[in-house]
Design an enzyme around this catalytic site. Structure first.
Site, short mmCIF file in Angstrom:
data_model
loop_
_atom_site.label_atom_id
_atom_site.label_comp_id
_atom_site.label_asym_id
_atom_site.label_seq_id
_atom_site.Cartn_x
_atom_site.Cartn_y
_atom_site.Cartn_z
N ASP A 36 -4.71 -6.36 5.12
CA ASP A 36 -5.81 -7.14 5.70
C ASP A 36 -5.92 -8.50 5.02
OD1 ASP A 36 -6.68 -5.21 7.52
OD2 ASP A 36 -7.68 -4.11 5.93
N LYS A 70 -11.48 -3.12 18.54
CA LYS A 70 -10.08 -3.55 18.74
C LYS A 70 -9.63 -3.35 20.19
CE LYS A 70 -8.98 -2.66 13.91
NZ LYS A 70 -7.91 -3.02 12.97
N ASN A 76 0.85 -1.20 0.00
CA ASN A 76 0.00 0.00 0.00
C ASN A 76 0.88 1.24 0.00
OD1 ASN A 76 0.50 0.85 2.87
ND2 ASN A 76 -0.30 -1.21 3.21
N1 CTP Z 1 -4.08 -3.19 11.88
C1 CTP Z 1 -3.45 -4.29 12.41
N2 CTP Z 1 -3.47 -5.47 11.75
C2 CTP Z 1 -4.12 -5.60 10.58
C3 CTP Z 1 -4.78 -4.47 10.02
C4 CTP Z 1 -4.74 -3.28 10.71
O1 CTP Z 1 -2.86 -4.19 13.49
N3 CTP Z 1 -4.11 -6.77 9.96
C5 CTP Z 1 -4.07 -1.94 12.66
C6 CTP Z 1 -3.38 -0.78 11.98
O2 CTP Z 1 -2.00 -0.75 12.29
C7 CTP Z 1 -4.12 0.41 12.56
C8 CTP Z 1 -5.51 -0.12 12.83
O3 CTP Z 1 -5.39 -1.53 12.85
O4 CTP Z 1 -3.57 0.80 13.80
C9 CTP Z 1 -6.56 0.27 11.85
O5 CTP Z 1 -6.15 0.01 10.54
P1 CTP Z 1 -7.08 0.41 9.30
O6 CTP Z 1 -6.41 -0.04 8.05
O7 CTP Z 1 -7.52 1.83 9.41
O8 CTP Z 1 -8.36 -0.44 9.54
P2 CTP Z 1 -8.66 -1.95 9.44
O9 CTP Z 1 -8.81 -2.50 10.81
O10 CTP Z 1 -7.67 -2.62 8.56
O11 CTP Z 1 -10.10 -1.93 8.78
P3 CTP Z 1 -10.57 -1.43 7.33
O12 CTP Z 1 -9.41 -1.72 6.41
O13 CTP Z 1 -11.77 -2.22 7.05
O14 CTP Z 1 -10.83 0.04 7.48
#
Ligand code: CTP
Length: 396
Positions: free
Chosen positions: A278, A341, A209
């Protein structure tokens, strides 16, 4: 920057003298009062006027130059300094400082200083490796100096070897730490994730990303200047890790999960600013995937959510901070992330504006905790890092 600090910058006679103009300029722009003292040889490489123009302060090259308005400048500049940096440091100035010799403006002023002192040697490899120089550096270390080791590279004489002045950002970080270390996170351990993960499809390709890692690196740098012992778990980035931060490089979301869970129990504050994938390819191909006629479909499987896993367990009652990056419904989605979370704070930032989010040096966020929300407004990533860490320290 909290209050006006005094930096004493001692320049001795090496070709790298021109590089430290950037340091004088950087700290002056940051609101630091920079006083430059130079050896006479240094003034052969860079005119004192250059430093005067950059710092707006008189530059002393001699104890008796008669031009400055302070007859005992060496005492006053030394006494009031909050940090000393000698760069570039020649074998000669190192020898003088190690032995308490005070026979020019630089060595005399430094002798009058009792603050944190940093020195960055730069010279021909043979002079650096000479037992006399090594002995003198060892003496400085024993006297409490921080030595920023020189690097290997092409030297002024054309030879390649050790003795090239350390990179300027490294010197700046060391000085920043000396000038701005505040007690708020003293003795605390802070674990920070930064950058983007990479999910490999085959030996050639990966999914990633746009995260540059700048926010996470700013957090690591500021946590260090606030006195913390900092571990940075970083995806691949184009930026250098801050000085004095223990950095672990990882590639995939799974690597990051393992690196964080191994270290989480020891941390007091955990800040997850990394943009973690993700999804990862369901299968990795050992050989390069060859194209065929027609379209192809990539099957992805979910990765583990590191923040959720740490938030759920909080192995020893840590403060856990997550980030939330959204293009729409920023607050609503971020509030959900705080709860789902089980984080103590979510830093919600939008990528809707060109001054916030990936790659740029500024950011704006809403800090969401269980007791309230605070909108920061647009600021540098380092300033935002300070706001976040101060809030985390309060929660602690
Ligand atoms: N995060 C994590 N592990 C993952 C994905 C995200 O620890 N596999 C953490 C990121 O480091 C951040 C937080 O979760 O602190 C939120 O990440 P974000 O990308 O905004 O959201 P997601 O939980 O991935 O949800 P979405 O992509 O559906 O918005």
């Amino acid at each position: 920057m909290p209050e006006k600090k005094n930096l004493l910058l001692g320049v001795s006679g090496g070709i790298a003298a021109y590089k430290v103009c950037e340091i004088a300029s950087y700290f002056t722009k940051k609101g630091v009062n920079v006083n430059v003292v130079m050896t006479e040889h240094a003034a052969e490489f860079v005119a004192p006027l250059t430093f005067e123009a950059l710092t707006k302060n008189h530059v002393y090259t001699s104890l008796f130059d008669g031009k400055g308005n302070d007859p005992v400048a060496h005492v006053n500049l030394g006494r009031t300094a909050d940090a000393v940096l000698i760069a570039p440091a020649t074998a000669n100035i190192i020898a003088k400082l190690a032995n308490g010799i005070a026979d020019d403006m630089v060595s005399t002023t430094v002798l009058a200083a009792s603050c944190k002192k940093i020195i960055a040697p730069a010279m021909f490899t043979g002079m650096l490796e000479n037992p006399a120089t090594q002995r003198n550096l060892e003496q400085l270390r024993k006297d409490g100096w921080e030595i920023i080791e020189s690097e290997s590279g092409r030297l002024a004489c054309g030879a390649v070897g050790s003795g090239r002045l350390a990179e300027i950002p490294e010197l700046i970080s060391a000085v920043e730490e000396a000038l701005f270390a505040n007690e708020q996170l003293l003795g605390k351990r802070v674990l920070i994730t930064a950058g983007a993960t990479r999910e490999s499809l085959d030996p050639v390709r990966f999914i990633t990303n746009r995260s540059s890692g700048k926010m996470g690196y700013a957090l690591a740098k500021i946590a260090k200047t606030m006195g913390a012992e900092v571990t940075l778990i970083s995806g691949k980035t184009e930026i250098r890790p801050p000085h004095g931060v223990s950095t672990v490089f990882v590639e995939s979301a799974e690597d990051m999960y393992n690196a964080v869970t191994e270290r989480a129990a020891c941390a007091d504050i955990i800040v997850m600013s990394a943009a973690v994938a993700d999804y990862t390819p369901a299968e990795y191909s050992d050989q390069k995937i060859k194209k065929s006629e027609g379209d192809n479909t990539l099957v992805l499987k979910r990765t583990k959510d590191i923040l959720s896993s740490i938030g759920r367990t909080k192995p020893s009652g840590q403060v856990v901070v997550g980030f939330s990056m959204e293009t729409e419904n920023l607050l609503e989605n971020s509030r959900k992330k705080l709860l789902i979370k089980n984080a103590d704070m979510i830093v919600a930032n939008s990528i809707a504006s060109e001054n916030t989010g990936f790659g740029v040096d500024t950011n704006a966020a809403v800090l969401i905790t269980k007791t309230g929300e605070h909108e920061t407004g647009l600021m540098s990533k380092e300033e935002l890092a300070e706001v976040i860490l101060k809030k985390a320290a309060e929660l602690l």
